[in-house]
Write an enzyme that holds these catalytic residues in place. Sequence first.
Site, PDB file in Angstrom:
ATOM      1  N   MET A 115      40.602  32.619  33.540  1.00  0.00           N
ATOM      2  CA  MET A 115      41.252  32.955  32.216  1.00  0.00           C
ATOM      3  C   MET A 115      40.647  34.700  32.175  1.00  0.00           C
ATOM      4  O   MET A 115      39.732  34.727  32.471  1.00  0.00           O
ATOM      5  CB  MET A 115      40.376  32.149  31.239  1.00  0.00           C
ATOM      6  CG  MET A 115      40.828  32.603  29.825  1.00  0.00           C
ATOM      7  SD  MET A 115      42.510  32.122  29.696  1.00  0.00           S
ATOM      8  CE  MET A 115      43.033  33.578  28.217  1.00  0.00           C
ATOM      9  N   GLU A 120      52.776  35.421  31.838  1.00  0.00           N
ATOM     10  CA  GLU A 120      52.666  34.556  33.160  1.00  0.00           C
ATOM     11  C   GLU A 120      53.586  34.859  34.101  1.00  0.00           C
ATOM     12  O   GLU A 120      53.153  35.212  35.413  1.00  0.00           O
ATOM     13  CB  GLU A 120      52.303  32.981  32.893  1.00  0.00           C
ATOM     14  CG  GLU A 120      50.972  32.718  32.095  1.00  0.00           C
ATOM     15  CD  GLU A 120      49.666  33.214  32.422  1.00  0.00           C
ATOM     16  OE1 GLU A 120      49.787  33.623  33.608  1.00  0.00           O
ATOM     17  OE2 GLU A 120      48.877  33.229  31.633  1.00  0.00           O
ATOM     18  N   GLU A 157      44.296  37.687  37.319  1.00  0.00           N
ATOM     19  CA  GLU A 157      43.481  38.080  35.888  1.00  0.00           C
ATOM     20  C   GLU A 157      43.375  39.267  35.573  1.00  0.00           C
ATOM     21  O   GLU A 157      43.573  39.694  34.290  1.00  0.00           O
ATOM     22  CB  GLU A 157      42.312  37.148  35.755  1.00  0.00           C
ATOM     23  CG  GLU A 157      42.297  35.681  36.549  1.00  0.00           C
ATOM     24  CD  GLU A 157      43.415  34.906  35.650  1.00  0.00           C
ATOM     25  OE1 GLU A 157      43.513  35.173  34.511  1.00  0.00           O
ATOM     26  OE2 GLU A 157      43.847  33.903  36.235  1.00  0.00           O
ATOM     27  N   GLU A 190      42.411  29.848  25.383  1.00  0.00           N
ATOM     28  CA  GLU A 190      43.807  29.827  25.545  1.00  0.00           C
ATOM     29  C   GLU A 190      44.044  28.284  25.713  1.00  0.00           C
ATOM     30  O   GLU A 190      43.356  27.670  26.530  1.00  0.00           O
ATOM     31  CB  GLU A 190      44.140  30.722  26.879  1.00  0.00           C
ATOM     32  CG  GLU A 190      45.725  30.536  26.848  1.00  0.00           C
ATOM     33  CD  GLU A 190      46.446  31.350  27.908  1.00  0.00           C
ATOM     34  OE1 GLU A 190      45.741  31.914  28.696  1.00  0.00           O
ATOM     35  OE2 GLU A 190      47.613  31.551  28.020  1.00  0.00           O
TER      36      GLU A 190
HETATM   37  N1  PHE Z   1      45.765  32.176  31.348  1.00  0.00           N
HETATM   38  C1  PHE Z   1      45.498  31.743  32.444  1.00  0.00           C
HETATM   39  C2  PHE Z   1      46.096  32.378  33.734  1.00  0.00           C
HETATM   40  O1  PHE Z   1      45.815  33.374  34.028  1.00  0.00           O
HETATM   41  C3  PHE Z   1      45.539  30.173  32.678  1.00  0.00           C
HETATM   42  C4  PHE Z   1      44.840  29.598  31.554  1.00  0.00           C
HETATM   43  C5  PHE Z   1      45.752  28.876  30.633  1.00  0.00           C
HETATM   44  C6  PHE Z   1      43.429  29.137  31.837  1.00  0.00           C
HETATM   45  C7  PHE Z   1      44.914  28.112  29.807  1.00  0.00           C
HETATM   46  C8  PHE Z   1      42.830  28.602  30.894  1.00  0.00           C
HETATM   47  C9  PHE Z   1      43.786  27.917  29.934  1.00  0.00           C
HETATM   48  O2  PHE Z   1      46.920  31.932  34.275  1.00  0.00           O
HETATM   49 ZN    ZN Z   2      48.055  34.158  34.179  1.00  0.00          ZN
END
Ligand code: PHE
Ligand code: ZN
Length: 882
Positions: free
Chosen positions: A271, A328, A306, A128
């Site tokens: 992540m 998010e 997560e 991501e």
């Molecule tokens: N998606 C992750 C979260 O739980 C955050 C994240 C974004 C980690 C981009 C790594 C790179 O919020």
């Molecule tokens: Zn998140």
Amino acid sequence: MSRDAVPPPVRLGDYLPPDWLIDTVHLDVRLHPTASRIIARLAMRPNPEGREGSPIVLDGDELSLKSLTLDGVPLAGTAYVVTPTALTLLAPPQRALTLEIETVVNPSANTKLMGLYRSSGTYCTQCEAEGFRRITYFPDRPDVLAVYTTRIEAEREEAPVLLGNGNPVESGAVEGTSRHYAVWHDPWPKPCYLFALVGGRLDRITEDFVTATGKKVALGIYVEPGKTERAGYAMDALKRSMRWDEEVFGCEYDLDVFNIVAVADFNMGAMENKGLNIFNDKYVLASPQTATDADYANIEAIIAHEYFHNWTGNRITCRDWFQLCLKEGLTVFRDQEFSADARSRPVKRISDVRLLKGHQFPEDAGPLAHPVRPDSYREINNFYTATVYEKGAEVVRMLKTLLGDEGFRAGMDLYLDRHDGDAATVEDFLACFADANGVDLTQFALWYAQSGTPQVTVSGCWDEAGRSYTLDVVQTLAPTPGQSEKLPMVIPLAIGLVGPDGADMPLTPDDGSNAERGVLLVTQPRQSFVFRDIAQRPVPSLNRGFSAPVKLTTDMSTADLLFLARHDSDPFNRFDATQTIALSHLVQATAAARAGAALPAPDALVAALGATLEDGTLDPAFVAQALSIPSETDVAREIGEDVDPDAIHHARTTLRQAVSGALAPALAAIYARHAPAGIYSPDAASAGRRALRNTCLDLLAAGGTEESLARAQAHFEGADNMTDCFFALSVLAHAAPQAREAALAAFHERFREDPLVVDKWLALQAQIAEPQALERVRGLTQHPAFAWSNPNRVRALIGSFAGLNPTQFHRIDGAGHDLVADAVIDIDGRNPQLAARLLAAFKSWRSLEPVRRASAEAALRRVAEKPGLSPDASDIVGRSLG
Ligand code: PHE
Ligand code: ZN
């Protein structure tokens, strides 16, 4: 396009569905330190919703293409084009086909920590937002969902543990070699940003979890060898999260295994890769000797966050990156609720709001302001912001406030049902709540589209003769970058009218609106709410529980605020009442300080703090929050322009001294009464007692008396846990220059082998509000414990200096700005994401007084002019200067 022309921004309005879909992905990954080979077999077909006759365009970044076949036949060199950012098949047959692509990457040279990289030798991935294209050529966008099977192969010696997404299928030796392999299959279609693999020499702890319908899940947490004893709390938090999501949202886990891997080098917190969460080890590893209560709380929240993504993010993902808040904001809301249930709900709310005001409000007030759902971006990595996350969570919370518990749950149930397996949009999400409740959320949707913090001004008026009470509400929203005109928002304003006896009066609104739940629906630029049968003058308690993320201004007297501080049935507003008094004093005292004068601390405030301190019925964790004096950043935000950080610091230090002097006996008594009983436990109640005791220690030391510093020294030496030890060290470092060096040295000596504890030591030194902090930070960059390559070290030292030491970052001579700009320039070549995050510390530069503003601007311009600046950093610097 010339070589250094800036590519145009990506726009939400330009969204088009993918031209090609991918049903299955077979990956064969042969791990090697410098030349890992990836063979990707993609089963593709034209998207009936895409443009007919389209080429196949696959994203790529820093890949070396080794071979390419279509349905098993090597492609002629004229059939495709490779550029640094894409592989294009010019005229593919318009039917289902299989592409096989072989690429080689160098994980050891991957300092961006995106794609396949190594952290302390462990192979891991981060995809991501757009990292999968650094592993293989692929349509790297979240609306292409495929079923993945991954074969991972490595030297057994180097990587005895091989993990992938989904369920393990088979594993074994590679005949006649020192290598072995494992095959993983993930049955749930997913976007490539959720892909992950890990290979390394790791220890693990395991447990079983039985889901609500009786399915057994094997849980594993993998850590660096020798650190398994520190993973127990994360495991406990994971199991509690899994149960909570079943009970509160009806979400059950959907694979046979769930693994978490902790790595030392990670750009973010963690992540949510499907079935294989990868974590910054800071948010996994904890022991009483190395982690503070705040660390434990963060671990619990991030493990939950997560895990909760498994439904809100993975099963239902985002159509495009503009919809980032869909996963998010919603998932932050969910983790906040989990922590509120696991701990104290009011205290959790207070700390979440403090975080929002401390980070998101300044973002919304400065040049980096953007809507919860942005409508254009140059670099998506720069939109993992407090606005998308924290304000995004507030928007979900407002939905719940508007619809009530049942209406909210009905909307969530519909969303989880209707969109399971989809790549969804904010519109899809809102439609579920509208449909489930028969309401129109058109105006509410403005919360996703309009940036900036609404300003809500409320004045109340009691009509004694008419026995009525009127609240006049005015909302405004100032222009923000790219948005000069604003529309009125829907603001759910939770309120109470508190009678002279301290009890809430019944609310009988004139218009029969939904005030029975105590929520006023503000939808117009100005609106009046009239309540009948109000026989005595009430004190209004407004925006209870911080029901809307707005800046509230009232004409309330200090006396009325003090009354709320003592009597409000809403704990948030009890807390907020004294904060409001303290903040307005600090604003005035700052102005006085700039004029060379001093304002005495208001007696009423001191008395109110004293009363809170001695109210034995209150939760200690709440008292600790209520006793905290607003931060320098809070004061700067309240002042808003022509900010002089030195004057703020002076005003705040003076107030703390006064409170210390006035309340010393009570503080000492509470300190003594909360001495630790029994062995350390990270539970909320024990943490609350420590928080209160430490707050007393800190406030006492703010008086600077020998006795208070001796107490801090004893606290430091007697501590049997990191919370107390580090808190006392902070007190000594800030308040006792004569004891500082010895204490810092003793702490370092004791914890030098522990990078996460060394981070605390670095961060603390970066925050000392004295001119020598700059030289100290510079010096520490040369310390053997520091490494520019590790994001945690950089954030601890440079990030703390820029974000938590306003007087020194904004030194009048500009040296603080230069230090951070130099660091950004240095880091940018290696890790652009990290550089861009540090650079965002300049976000409030325009609100500084002219001399500091000029130096901040000069530093930003210097960064802007650096040849070869990354898109990440140039996006931030461009918008900051914009
Ligand atoms: N998606 C992750 C979260 O739980 C955050 C994240 C974004 C980690 C981009 C790594 C790179 O919020
Ligand atoms: Zn998140």
